[in-house]
Structure formats: C-alpha cells, structure tokens
Write a protein that holds these residues in place. Structure first.
Motif, PDB file in Angstrom:
ATOM      1  N   ARG A 111      -7.144 -11.542 -11.745  1.00 10.72           N
ATOM      2  CA  ARG A 111      -6.790 -12.156 -10.458  1.00 10.72           C
ATOM      3  C   ARG A 111      -7.581 -13.440 -10.182  1.00 10.72           C
ATOM      4  NH1 ARG A 111      -5.035  -9.380  -6.332  1.00 10.72           N
ATOM      5  NH2 ARG A 111      -4.023  -7.431  -6.719  1.00 10.72           N
ATOM      6  N   LEU A 151     -15.137  -8.311  -1.089  1.00 11.15           N
ATOM      7  CA  LEU A 151     -14.125  -8.292  -2.147  1.00 11.15           C
ATOM      8  C   LEU A 151     -14.657  -8.944  -3.418  1.00 11.15           C
ATOM      9  CD1 LEU A 151     -10.896  -9.015  -0.146  1.00 11.15           C
ATOM     10  CD2 LEU A 151     -11.570  -6.918  -1.273  1.00 11.15           C
ATOM     11  N   GLY A 154     -16.849  -6.330  -4.837  1.00 12.75           N
ATOM     12  CA  GLY A 154     -16.146  -5.071  -5.088  1.00 12.75           C
ATOM     13  C   GLY A 154     -15.103  -5.184  -6.176  1.00 12.75           C
ATOM     14  N   VAL A 155     -14.395  -6.300  -6.243  1.00 13.87           N
ATOM     15  CA  VAL A 155     -13.312  -6.417  -7.216  1.00 13.87           C
ATOM     16  C   VAL A 155     -13.819  -6.979  -8.539  1.00 13.87           C
ATOM     17  CG1 VAL A 155     -11.078  -7.459  -7.697  1.00 13.87           C
ATOM     18  CG2 VAL A 155     -11.627  -6.721  -5.388  1.00 13.87           C
ATOM     19  N   LYS A 169     -20.818  -0.999  -7.819  1.00 12.38           N
ATOM     20  CA  LYS A 169     -20.587  -2.296  -7.190  1.00 12.38           C
ATOM     21  C   LYS A 169     -20.104  -2.124  -5.748  1.00 12.38           C
ATOM     22  CE  LYS A 169     -16.019  -2.375  -9.289  1.00 12.38           C
ATOM     23  NZ  LYS A 169     -15.042  -3.065 -10.108  1.00 12.38           N
ATOM     24  N   GLU A 170     -19.352  -1.038  -5.506  1.00 17.45           N
ATOM     25  CA  GLU A 170     -18.905  -0.798  -4.125  1.00 17.45           C
ATOM     26  C   GLU A 170     -20.093  -0.588  -3.202  1.00 17.45           C
ATOM     27  OE1 GLU A 170     -17.744   0.860  -6.688  1.00 17.45           O
ATOM     28  OE2 GLU A 170     -15.576   0.495  -6.790  1.00 17.45           O
TER      29      GLU A 170
ATOM     30  N   ALA C 364      -2.950  -3.868  -3.440  1.00 20.50           N
ATOM     31  CA  ALA C 364      -3.054  -5.282  -3.780  1.00 20.50           C
ATOM     32  C   ALA C 364      -2.212  -5.616  -5.010  1.00 20.50           C
ATOM     33  CB  ALA C 364      -4.510  -5.670  -4.027  1.00 20.50           C
ATOM     34  N   ASP C 365      -2.044  -4.642  -5.902  1.00 22.00           N
ATOM     35  CA  ASP C 365      -1.186  -4.881  -7.066  1.00 22.00           C
ATOM     36  C   ASP C 365       0.266  -4.567  -6.776  1.00 22.00           C
ATOM     37  OD1 ASP C 365      -3.100  -5.727  -8.949  1.00 22.00           O
ATOM     38  OD2 ASP C 365      -3.860  -3.677  -9.052  1.00 22.00           O
ATOM     39  N   TYR C 431      -7.823  -2.932  -2.611  1.00 23.14           N
ATOM     40  CA  TYR C 431      -8.174  -3.946  -3.602  1.00 23.14           C
ATOM     41  C   TYR C 431      -8.965  -3.401  -4.784  1.00 23.14           C
ATOM     42  CZ  TYR C 431      -6.348  -7.812  -0.973  1.00 23.14           C
ATOM     43  OH  TYR C 431      -5.498  -8.672  -0.347  1.00 23.14           O
ATOM     44  N   ILE C 432      -9.770  -2.371  -4.565  1.00 23.57           N
ATOM     45  CA  ILE C 432     -10.674  -1.957  -5.626  1.00 23.57           C
ATOM     46  C   ILE C 432     -10.173  -0.710  -6.344  1.00 23.57           C
ATOM     47  CG2 ILE C 432     -13.033  -1.309  -6.166  1.00 23.57           C
ATOM     48  CD1 ILE C 432     -13.933  -2.937  -3.792  1.00 23.57           C
TER      49      ILE C 432
END
Lengths: 499, 101, 482, 163
Positions: A111, A151, A154-155, A169-170, C364-365, C431-432
C-alpha cells in the motif's frame, strides 16, 4: 520573488498537504509513479525550506514572512504564520529529513499510496506547528502530526521478539498515540486557560504575549505546558512511548518521528511555555533541568543495556533529547542556543541512525547486536556512515553534536554546575555504548551468516549522504545557524529576565 | 377539601406507579404502572388548574392532551407487546434478553 | 373573537405532513416493485421543503399565539437540520428497506411524521406543545424501532423503548404539572418572568425542575438515564439507529436549549450544577463502557452517550458562546459524522449481514473507500484535526471554559483521549487485522455518493467553519440576545 | 367532615387501593380491572373539582382504551399464559425508591401553600373554544400522534409475514 515571499510559509505547509491530497486520487496500481511523485514532493519541500533559510539569512531576526487572515472571529482565531531565527533551522531540518525518509522508503511495497499520504500528513503537521503563530493552528497541526502515527506504525511497522515476550507493533502504535494525545490534552487545557485569562479575545501568540499573566497563573499552568509538550520531547518519566514506538515504526517514520517530531515537543515548551509564561518558566526550570539530566543519564544507561539495535537508537534519542531539555532549562544564552542547535543536530543524526538500522535490518532481518558481527567488511558505506552518526552522537569535535552539546554544557555549568557534571557523565556513557556497539557490529570478525551481504543501495547511500553532509557541515561551520538562533534566543531571554 | 388533599393523593399515586415500574417484570403491568403515574399527573393538573389558575382552563386542557396521548400509548405499546409475545412467547421483560439491559 | 392568526407560518410543517399522507396513500396504489420510488419521493419532498424554508423564512421573527409557535432563526436552523437529516436517512434506508422490511410506505411515512414532530419541537415556546411534539417524535421512533416485525431483536428493542420512553414521559409530565402548579403558566417567556419575580425558588418547583431534567435526560440518554440507548441502538433496524443517534438527539437538544435559555435562565443557579454533574458523569461513563463493546452499533451508542455529555456542558455553561458551541458540535459530531459512520455500517450490513466490530477486519482491502470514510468519521468523533470533530470540540470546550468550568473541560479532554482508544481499535480491525473473507465489497452508487458528500462535509466543517458558524450565531441570537 | 370531603376520601381510597392492586396483583386480568376502577375513581375526583367534561373524557377515552386493551389481551392470547406474573427481585429497592419519592413530594407540597381560590365550573364551550383556537397547533399535532400510533399498531401487530 515577492509573491513567493509573501506566501512562502503557507506554501511550505501546502506542498506536503497538497501532495497528500493528490496522492489520494492516484491509481493504487501504479506504485512506481506513486514513489516518484512522493520523491518530487519531498524534494520540493527541501527546496522551499532551503529557500526559506537562505532568504531569512539576510534579515535581522525576529518574525519574518508574515501572513495573517481571519478564520474564526468569534474566538479570535486566525491563520497567522511567521518564522524567526529559532524556527528557520527546524524548517530546514524537516526539509532535509523528509526527502531522505521518502527515498529510504523505496522498498515499501505494501500500500505505498496510503503510506505516503500519511507520511505527508505527518510532515504537514510538523511544518504547520513550526510556522503557526496562532495557538489554535499550532495545536491543530500538533495533533495532526500525531494522527497518522497509529496507522503508519500499525500497518507498516514491525513487532519485536524478545524471546520471552513480544512487543507488537499494535502495542507500540497505541502506546505512542495515547501518550502523545494525553500530552496534548494537558497543552489544550493550558491553551484554553490562557485564552480565558487573557480576556477571551484571541489565540494569537503575539496578542497573548502582551497579556502578562499573573505569577500565580503562570506557576499553575507552566507545568501543564512543560509536561504536555515534554511528553513528545521524550521527557522522563513520560518517555517510554518513544523506544517502543520508534522501534515498531517503519524506517522513514522513525526517521521523521525521532528526527523531527520529537523536536515539536521541545519547540512547544519554548514557543508556548517560555514565551507566554516567562515567570512560570523561571519558577519551573529547575525542575525541568533535573528531569532533563535524568533523561540524559537514564537514556544512556538504558541504551547500554539493549540488545536490539533499534532500541539502542531509540534510547539514545531519549538521552539526546535530554540535552535539549537541559539547554532550554538553563535560561542562559549559550544553553538555549545550544538546545536549539541540538534539536537540529540530533534530528539529522537520529534520522541517519534509523536509516542505517533500516538498511541493516532490510539486509539481515536481524537487529540483535549479539548476532550482528563485523558488518563493515561487507557493508562498507553503511559502516562508514554509522561511524559518522556514532561519533556525532558521542560528541566528537568537528561534527554537529559537539558544538551543540558543548554549548549546553557551558550553559549548564554556569547555572547548575552539579547537573553539568552529570550531563558530561551521560555523554561519557554514550561514548561507551556507541564505541562498544561499533566495535562489535561493524569492526569485529565477520559473522558466518553475513558472508553474502550486499551494501546499501545507491538510492539509500544518496539519501544518507545528504544527512552526513549536514552533520559535517554544521560541525565545521556552525556559525550560520548560530547567528540566526542567537538573535532570537537573546530576545526571548530578555523577555524572561524582565518578567 | 383543599389543594393539599389532591397533592398528597397525586404524590401517592405517582409513587405507587413508580414502584410498579421498578418492581414488575410483566411488560403489560409495567405499562399499567406508567398509566398510574400519568393519572397522578392529571390529578395534579386539574387540581392546580381549579385551585390556583385564575383562568381555570389551562389545567384541564393539559389534562385532556395527556389523556389522549396516554390512551394512544397504551394501544401502541400493546401492539408491540403482542408482537413480542408472538415471537418469543413471553412478556416478562427480564426473559426478553437477546441484548443485555 | 381575535383576528385569525397567521397560520401560513406553519407551511413547512403542513407541507411535510401532506407529503407523509401522500406517501402513505401512494403506498396503496404503487405496485410492490416500485416501492423504492416512495423513498426517493420522500427525500425529494424534504429537500424541496428545505429549499423553500431557507428561501422564505430566514431572518423572520414572528410568532403564533404569543410565543406558542415561533418562526425565528433558531427554529429555522433546526428545521433545516432535521430536513437535511431526514433526506439523508431516507436515502440511506432505501436499499435496507428493500431488503429487510415489508412496509416501505409506512416506514417512510412515519419518518416524515417524526420530522414534523421535530420541527414543531424546535419551533415551540410553550411546554404543552413541546410535550405533544415530543410525543409525535417518540411515537414515530417507537414504531420505527420495532418495525422489523420478524426480527426478535427489533421487537425487543421496540418494547424496551416504548416502556422506558413512556416512563420518562411520565416523569417529565409530573415535572411539568408541578411547574404549572407553582407558576401557573406554560409559555417559556411567562415562566421566565414569573421566575424573575420570585425571590426564592420553592421546593415544589425544584422537585419539578429535577423531574423535567430527568425526563429530558432520558430522551437524550444522559447517564444515569442512558441504559435504554445501547439495547435500542443495537436492536433497531440500522437506518433507524442512525436516525435515532442523530435526529432525535438534535431535536431534544433544540428543545432543551430553548427551554433552558428562555424559560429557566433566571433560575440558572438552581440547575447549572445539576447539569454540570450530569455532563461529567455522562461523558465518563459513556466512554469507559464503550471500551468493552463488541458490536459496532453498541459502540456508537456509548460514544453518542459520551457526546451527549459534551453537549450538556454547553447547556450548563449557558451563554451565547456556549449555545454556539453546542449547536456547532451538534452539527459537526451528531449530524455529519455520525451519519457518515452509519452509512458505512449500513453499506457493510447490506452486503454481509454482520455488525460486530471484528467483522470489519480487513475492510481496508475489501472496500477501501468505506474504510477510509469510517476512519475519517471515527477520527472526527475522537476530535482529531482536519475533521469536523476537532474544530467543533475546540470551540465547544473553549466556550465552556469561558464560563468558568475549566475543570469540567479538563475532564472532557481526558474523556476525549479515552475515546481515541476505542475508535483506534475499530481502525485497527479495518487496516491492520487480516480479513477472514477477502472478497471485495461492492458499494451501491447511492450510498457511495451520500458517503462522499458526508466526508466532504466533515472535512469542510473541520477546516472552513465560518459560514456554518455565522448561521449558528444567527440562530443563537434568536434565543439569547447579544 | 363535610360531605364533599367524605366523598373525596372515599374516591381517594378507591383510587389508591386499586392502584396498589394494579402493582401487586398476580393476575393481569385483575390488574386491568383494578386499573379501570382507579381511572373511574379519578374521573370522580375530577367531578369533585368541577371538571365534569374532563371526567367524561377520562371515562370515555381512557377507560375505553383500557377496556379495548383488556379485550385485545383476552382475545389474542391465552389468558393463563398472559396471567403468569412474577415480580423482580429488586422489589425492596423499588419500595425504597418509591417511598423516598413520596416523602420528597409530600415534604415539598407541605412547604408550598399558595392562596387558593373558590372552585368554579368551567363551561364546555369555553374549554372547546380554547382548545380549538389557542391550542389548535398542539391539537393538530396530537391528531398526528394518534395517526402514527394507529399505523404503528397495525403494522406491528398485524398477523402475517414470515410467521
């Protein structure tokens, strides 16, 4: 170029924001185009920040490039921007770190569009804080800088495995966001209180500056500003979000966050706390300098105990931000100037550190310093850059860190000699862990696992070389920056002394 | 026979209704308890109107509206209660617990 | 016999009533397959009334029966709000009604009746009229909540709503009866002048005020009168939940604001503290309980309760600025933001039939636009910049602080921080977390369009609020002269 | 004790007695009858207050509605199931709350003793003209309330669908 000069600061905020907006409408299936566009935006920001710096250079200090438009008359909020000698270096810093971070993100494949949108919003926030002279917008951008972090970490972030437990990571993302927003809540209370106390007419910094708040009020609300912004500056004991968050974050975000965002905290203490509440600053600075010293020593000791390379850098950030806080707290020309210079120097240095850690991790998929051995045999450039960053960090003369830290130390010795000694001890500890680390990771015998390791890619080398260039340049020639900083620091300190 | 008589009666009626709303489990009986409370309102309105209001009319007007709406409320509520009863076979509110209260 | 009053002032209400009757009548005539048309007709009708009202009523200052029914900027502001919300909610419902409900005509008709109720609520300056209008709204909502007859959750929600609603009405009415007994009047302005003439508040009046506050507290779902809200939000058909969380709340606040500002202003010392405590407790409980929720509608229910707490601060700190802040936050949070969140929830539910928070994993996907819009809405609710919530909260909190409630504002800001945590948990899912079912979700053009408009509004209010605030200031001047 | 006062006490006793029956009866049908009695007694109280028209409204509309409810309930469900009544475990709490409210209300009323006026008849004409001029707007809204209740009751209670 007067049209450009008249709207320069609005433009400098609008460029990354416009970049984010434009990216939203980019087709997601064209990753190359997205990367190129992001780089273009980054370079344009760099260009504008250099232009700002160069143009400001010819002025006599004070606030320049003013723009002001009404926005919400009911509360006295307006879009009012200007920069002085303290902000200009920080804008330059942001302009340098942003493109470096974007180029270092060449390997973001997941992304990429959303990634760059959020990254640019982050930078919009940072630049917005630096240029705003209206407390509403200052706060607006301050929060905006925090918004994308959840985000981004997190992402695109990564979790750390400590063997017995995992820091996800969260977890890092949530901790970072909640800590920072909690800090901003304190700031918010103080802002609103100042607005009410000053007669409820304006959030304009320059109007509030003339309000001369009563000493009792200042004593009550300065700590809110100090701690609120201090959280973002990594102030002990509210610093724990910083290592966890920076370690979990992807490379470019760590670079920007540790490099630039943490400076927002120190900048906030200076611009809001010291300018608007000078009496409060005088009363509370002894406390801040103690905390700042703890930052230095505690951060350094913690860094020494880490096995994860990124945690070492994370804690070293906490330690180095301590110098900034100490310098501000001296309320002494050399100390405060040193603090501002340290903001710039540490911003570049820590960005370089995180970039290097990113490169190493990308190749080895390991960050454990007990496993990484003798890398410079295979990664010469990376090793060389790491040496520069490391030496800056321990304050070697000829590099930017030395100039900044020596100023802070002098300032501290003049005011609080004992703490000055502790600060120097902190620097010594830094030297110990940095040298040990370099010896082990880069200059020991090459570990068997790392025989086939490639060095940093060209694009990474380029990005990091720019950072190295600034470290050396400022180390050798600090006076162009100091000239700008000194003028406005002197004005500020006069005001505080007169309170 | 004074205003206070009516006020005390109204207060008592209101409290009895309140007790019913809190203590009963059957939806129909809760509804009836609410009607008692509305009656207490009407006793108040009419008594205040008669003893205190020089125009004497407003209390009664208010009461008429309360009566009309209360009657409609009984009808609508009963329709819903019947629907629940058909779908679930109970009208006890604490057995109607797909969602926690 | 006095001259016939100017009933022409009622034309917006009459038009909407006529529209409702028309929709109900057409329901008999139009063949089953064309029922969508009823929805479009209702929405178009409301939009037309909106345009006409704004064109012809802005700036008017008139009243029927000495203040029983008022045409002023305050009422017009709210009427416009209700008409807009009505239009949006009807358009949001069309797909849902097609898929899940058997009686589209009645559904739209009753929504239109409830709009009439709300319009009168905002326009009245008299307690009896306010009560009847409130009942028109409440009855409509009882029916709408229970209208999915074969869905046991909907039945259950309807039952709970009608019982608790009737109970709260009884409290409110008893309070009104006491107020009438002590003061002998029901018009807001008369109440105000009678209160001014009294040198001390007598206990009966105080009990009456407390009961009125409790009754209205039920209607806006303030703690401790909130327990109905989560169940009803969860059980009601989703578009109705959206309507409940937005319109009914706005209408209740329209009434509360005018009542407190016009009628009760002289007794401000008696109730301000009560409201302050109510506000603090409401926002804290709402936010803390929201953390534990698993169902998205329940989450929004508790978050709405928390926002009621913020809004109550605006009533407690009654001033022109406080009223501006309340209206501003009401528009920013309740109307635009909550509606946007619900469009996403409806679109998601229409496709998947699910509404647990964990079902949103990987959105999100699956539907990037829905995920982005919901994130924007949640960030706005949390009060982060660029979105409406930031600006409106800042304004409201500043206004409240000005009246000397800085500590209350501090509590509100901490609450804001707590709320960020649970909003982020939803964003984390989208999102995650990976999706369990990775198929893409198609969003119908109508819902996408509505969502786009709402997201733009959220951002517009966030960064360029001046036009909206000018309208709000004009509305406030009608109840609190500067 | 004057005759009117005696009548008042009688009606008050009926009202309250049947109200208590409503909230304590174990059988829904008895509760309906008790409620009916209570409503009629309140209508009697209205007559004492010289509000005869209101008494009529109370009996015709209110009591009428309750009778319909009764019939409804009896017709559409089996009585023995509907009559299965138990109370909450929270009865003691309810008792305390209700008692406290009663105490507060009476205490407040005792401290509120305004000058009262003679009772007087209010003509039905006066009431009617007031209702249709001054209160025309709420009156019209009230008719919408009834309409909504009617539509709602039909939509929700009507048999059919996927039962």
């Amino acid at each position: 170029m007067s049209l450009l000069d008249n709207h320069l600061l609005t433009l400098i905020v609008a460029v990354p924001f416009g970049g984010a907006l434009a990216l939203i409408f980019f087709p997601s299936d064209r990753p190359r185009a997205i990367h190129y566009f992001a780089r273009a935006v980054g370079l344009l920001t760099l260009l504008l920040s250099v232009y700002t710096f160069a143009t400001y250079w010819s002025k006599d200090g004070g606030f320049q490039f003013r723009e002001s438009y009404p926005w919400l008359e009911g509360l006295g909020i307006g879009w009012k921007v200007a920069v002085d000698g303290i902000t200009v270096p920080l804008i330059l810093l942001t302009g340098v770190v942003l493109p470096a971070g974007i180029f270092m993100s060449w390997n973001v494949k997941h992304r990429p569009k959303d990634f760059f949108v959020l990254l640019m919003l982050l930078v919009t926030g940072v630049l917005g804080v630096f240029v705003s002279l209206d407390l509403f917008f200052l706060f607006f951008f301050y929060e905006l800088a925090v918004l994308p972090m959840y985000l981004l970490i997190g992402v695109w972030g990564s979790s750390s495995d400590f063997g017995t437990f995992i820091r996800t990571k969260e977890y890092g993302a949530m901790k970072l966001v909640l800590y920072l927003v909690a800090g901003s809540v304190l700031v918010w209370v103080a802002l609103v209180a100042m607005w009410v106390e000053a007669g409820m007419v304006s959030f304009d910094l320059e109007v509030l500056e003339k309000a001369s708040f009563s000493p009792g009020f200042q004593r009550l609300f300065f700590p809110l500003v100090m701690v609120g912004f201090g959280v973002l500056a990594g102030l002990w004991p509210f610093h724990t979000w910083s290592p966890d968050g920076h370690v979990a974050a992807p490379t470019a975000v760590s670079m920007l966050h540790a490099g630039v965002l943490m400076k927002l905290g120190a900048y906030g203490i200076l611009r809001v706390g010291m300018v608007l509440l000078p009496q409060g600053a005088q009363d509370w600075m002894p406390v801040l300098i103690v905390f700042g010293t703890i930052n230095v020593v505690y951060g350094a000791i913690s860094a020494m105990g880490q096995r994860d390379l990124k945690y070492v850098v994370g804690y070293s950030s906490v330690s180095h931000m301590g110098y900034v806080l100490m310098g501000l707290a001296t309320l002494e020309p050399l100390g405060v100037s040193g603090a501002v210079l340290q903001m710039f120097s540490h911003g570049i240095m820590t960005a370089l550190f995180f970039a290097l850690v990113g490169v190493i991790y990308d190749r080895t998929h390991v960050r454990d310093i007990t496993v990484l051995e003798g890398l410079s045999k295979r990664m010469g450039v990376t090793g060389a850059f790491f040496v520069v960053a490391g030496l800056t960090s321990l304050g070697l003369p000829g590099l930017s860190g030395f100039v900044a830290e020596i100023l802070v130390f002098i300032g501290t010795f003049r005011t609080y000699p004992l703490l000055g000694v502790l600060g120097v001890i902190g620097a010594a500890i830094t030297a110990v862990y940095i040298l040990r680390l370099m010896a082990k990771v880069f200059f020991g015998p090459l570990g068997d696992r790392w025989k086939g390791l490639p060095d940093a890619a060209r694009i990474e080398t380029g990005a990091m070389a720019v950072l190295v260039f600034f470290l050396v340049l400022v180390g050798l020639m600090p006076w162009p920056l100091l000239r700008l900083i000194d003028v406005d620091v002197a004005t500020l300190l006069q005001r505080i002394a007169g309170a | 026979m004074s205003l206070l008589h009516f006020q005390v009666l109204s207060a008592a009626l209101f409290s009895v209704g309140l007790y019913g709303v809190l203590a009963r489990r059957n939806a129909v009986l809760i509804l009836f308890s609410i009607e008692l409370m509305l009656n207490a309102v009407n006793v108040n309105l009419v008594a205040f109107g008669a003893f205190l209001d020089p125009g004497r009319i407003m209390g009664q007007v208010l009461a008429i509206f309360v009566i009309i709406v209360a009657a409609a409320e009984v009808g609508l509520a009963l329709a819903i209660i019947l629907r629940v009863y058909r779908n679930r076979g109970t009208v006890n509110v604490d057995e109607i617990d797909l969602m926690k209260w | 016999m006095q001259a016939l009053p100017n009933y022409a002032l009622l034309w917006p209400e009459l038009l909407v009533t006529a529209l409702a009757l028309l929709v109900l009548a057409l329901d008999f005539l139009v063949p089953k397959l064309r029922k969508r048309a009823l929805g479009y007709l209702s929405a178009a009708g409301l939009a037309a009334v909106l345009a006409l009202s704004l064109a012809f009523l802005w700036g008017r200052q008139e009243s029927l029966y000495e203040g029983l029914f008022l045409v002023d900027n305050f009422s017009l502001f709210f009427k416009a709000l209700f008409l807009i919300v009505g239009t949006f909610v009807i358009l949001m419902s069309v797909d849902y009604v097609d898929q899940h409900l058997e009686h589209p005509g009645e559904f739209y008709g009753i929504i239109l009746f409830s709009v009439v109720g709300m319009m009168v609520m905002a326009a009245t300056g008299e307690l009896l009229t306010a009560y009847i209008a409130l009942e028109l709204l409440s009855f409509s909502l009882y029916v709408l909540v229970a209208i999915a007859r074969d869905n046991p959750k909907s039945n259950e929600a309807g039952l709970k709503y009608v019982l608790l609603g009737a109970f709260s009405t009884a409290l409110l009415l008893y309070g009104i009866s006491l107020l009438y007994g002590v003061l002998g009047v029901t018009r807001f302005e008369d109440i105000s002048s009678k209160l001014q003439a009294m040198d001390s508040i007598n206990p009966t009046l105080l009990v009456g005020l407390t009961l009125i506050i409790a009754g209205l507290g039920f209607k806006v779902a303030a703690v401790p009168f909130h327990m109905w809200a989560p169940d009803i939000y969860e059980g009601a058909p989703t578009p109705v939940t959206a309507y409940l969380s937005v319109a009914s709340k706005a209408a209740a606040f329209a009434l509360v604001l005018r009542f407190f500002a016009v009628a009760l202003a002289p007794a401000v010392d008696q109730w301000a503290f009560l409201l302050v405590v109510l506000a603090a407790v409401t926002m804290t409980v709402g936010n803390l309980v929201a953390i534990a929720q698993r169902n998205i509608k329940r989450l929004i229910a508790y978050s709405s309760i928390a926002h009621v707490g913020y809004l109550l601060m605006g009533v407690a700190a009654l001033s022109a600025l406080g009223s501006n802040g309340l209206l501003f936050h009401l528009v920013g949070y309740a109307v635009t933001t909550n509606l946007a969140a619900f469009v996403v929830i409806i679109a998601f539910f229409n496709r998947t039939g699910k509404e647990e928070i964990s079902d949103f994993a990987g959105l999100a996907d699956r539907a990037p636009f829905l995920a982005m819009a919901l994130s924007a809405a949640l960030f706005s609710l949390a009060g982060l910049p660029f979105f409406a919530g930031f600006t409106t909260k800042f304004y409201l909190f500043t206004a409240v602080a000005r009246e000397g409630y800085l500590w209350l504002v501090g509590i509100a800001m901490v609450n804001s921080l707590i709320s960020l945590y649970y909003y982020l948990m939803v964003i984390r899912q989208m999102y995650i977390e990976p999706a369990s079912d990775a198929s893409r979700l198609r969003v119908p053009a109508l819902l996408s369009g509505l969502l786009a408009v709402l997201v733009l509004l959220i951002i517009l209010i966030g960064i360029y609020p001046s036009p909206l605030l000018r309208a709000i200031e004009a509305a406030t001047r009608a109840i609190i002269p500067a | 004790m004057s005759p009117t006062l005696a009548v008042f006490y009688l009606l008050a006793a009926i009202t309250l007695g049947s109200a208590v029956a409503v909230v304590s009866s174990r059988n829904v049908v008895y509760a309906v009858l008790a409620l009916l009695l209570s409503l009629v007694a309140v209508a009697g109280l209205f007559i004492l207050l010289l509000a005869e028209f209101l008494a009529l409204v109370q009996v015709l509309i209110y009591a009428g509605a309750i009778i319909i409810v009764l019939l409804f309930a009896l017709m559409l469900t089996r009585v023995e199931e509907f009559a299965r009544v138990r109370d909450n475990p929270q009865r003691p709490i309810a008792l305390v709350v209700a008692g406290a409210v009663l105490g507060i209300l009476i205490a407040a009323f005792l401290r509120f003793s305004p000058a009262t006026q003679e009772l007087k008849h209010v003509g039905v004409t006066a009431l009617g003209s007031e209702l249709f001029t001054r209160w025309a707007i709420p009156f019209e809204v009230a008719s919408l309330v009834l309409l909504v209740a009617l539509i709602g009751a039909i939509v929700i209670a009507r048999a059919g669908g996927r039962e």
